[in-house]
Design a protein around this motif. Sequence first.
Motif, PDB file in Angstrom:
ATOM      1  N   GLN A   1      30.901  40.766  37.389  1.00 20.86           N
ATOM      2  CA  GLN A   1      30.612  40.494  35.987  1.00 20.86           C
ATOM      3  C   GLN A   1      31.897  40.399  35.167  1.00 20.86           C
ATOM      4  O   GLN A   1      32.048  39.501  34.331  1.00 20.86           O
ATOM      5  CB  GLN A   1      29.713  41.584  35.398  1.00 20.86           C
ATOM      6  N   ALA A   2      32.841  41.312  35.427  1.00 20.71           N
ATOM      7  CA  ALA A   2      34.108  41.302  34.685  1.00 20.71           C
ATOM      8  C   ALA A   2      34.895  40.032  34.987  1.00 20.71           C
ATOM      9  O   ALA A   2      35.470  39.419  34.078  1.00 20.71           O
ATOM     10  CB  ALA A   2      34.923  42.539  35.041  1.00 20.71           C
ATOM     11  N   MET A   3      34.905  39.630  36.247  1.00 17.23           N
ATOM     12  CA  MET A   3      35.639  38.413  36.609  1.00 17.23           C
ATOM     13  C   MET A   3      34.979  37.187  35.970  1.00 17.23           C
ATOM     14  O   MET A   3      35.662  36.251  35.550  1.00 17.23           O
ATOM     15  CB  MET A   3      35.731  38.267  38.111  1.00 17.23           C
TER      16      MET A   3
ATOM     17  N   ARG B   1      27.298  48.895  43.147  1.00 16.39           N
ATOM     18  CA  ARG B   1      27.407  48.890  41.691  1.00 16.39           C
ATOM     19  C   ARG B   1      28.807  48.440  41.267  1.00 16.39           C
ATOM     20  O   ARG B   1      28.965  47.628  40.356  1.00 16.39           O
ATOM     21  CB  ARG B   1      27.121  50.302  41.152  1.00 16.39           C
ATOM     22  N   LEU B   2      29.840  48.949  41.965  1.00 19.59           N
ATOM     23  CA  LEU B   2      31.213  48.557  41.624  1.00 19.59           C
ATOM     24  C   LEU B   2      31.445  47.065  41.862  1.00 19.59           C
ATOM     25  O   LEU B   2      32.111  46.398  41.071  1.00 19.59           O
ATOM     26  CB  LEU B   2      32.214  49.377  42.433  1.00 19.59           C
ATOM     27  N   GLU B   3      30.911  46.528  42.947  1.00 18.94           N
ATOM     28  CA  GLU B   3      31.060  45.100  43.224  1.00 18.94           C
ATOM     29  C   GLU B   3      30.367  44.261  42.152  1.00 18.94           C
ATOM     30  O   GLU B   3      30.896  43.235  41.711  1.00 18.94           O
ATOM     31  CB  GLU B   3      30.488  44.768  44.599  1.00 18.94           C
ATOM     32  N   ARG B   4      29.183  44.710  41.715  1.00 14.75           N
ATOM     33  CA  ARG B   4      28.462  43.986  40.687  1.00 14.75           C
ATOM     34  C   ARG B   4      29.242  43.996  39.367  1.00 14.75           C
ATOM     35  O   ARG B   4      29.382  42.961  38.709  1.00 14.75           O
ATOM     36  CB  ARG B   4      27.068  44.599  40.504  1.00 14.75           C
ATOM     37  N   ILE B   5      29.787  45.163  39.005  1.00 15.35           N
ATOM     38  CA  ILE B   5      30.579  45.270  37.779  1.00 15.35           C
ATOM     39  C   ILE B   5      31.828  44.399  37.875  1.00 15.35           C
ATOM     40  O   ILE B   5      32.217  43.719  36.924  1.00 15.35           O
ATOM     41  CB  ILE B   5      30.948  46.745  37.509  1.00 15.35           C
TER      42      ILE B   5
END
Length: 94
Positions: free
Chosen positions: A34-36, A27-31
């Motif tokens: 997305q932020a990048m 989940r953290l990698e996906r977020i």
Amino acid sequence: MMNLFFQTRKPRRFHHEMIYTDERKDRLERIERQAMAELGMTDVPKEQKDHDRRFQFVAEHRQRVGRGLLAFSTGTALAVLLLVLFIVVLLLIL
């Protein structure tokens, strides 16, 4: 005719499902991706990260080996020096 008695079976296909996954990490990698993407930053590919990590390990390993060789050579030089001093003292006494 011979094939009726001795049939060769095909091996089972390998199928592995991940039992233990870190959902929080995913989940953290996906977020993070997305932020990048929203900021327009380019993400470093995973292969590049692994490549950099490998060479970082190699560099650290070389440093550790170098320190080990330095300690070994210093110890060896000290032992040779003590042996020479011991021989000189023995020759002076005799």
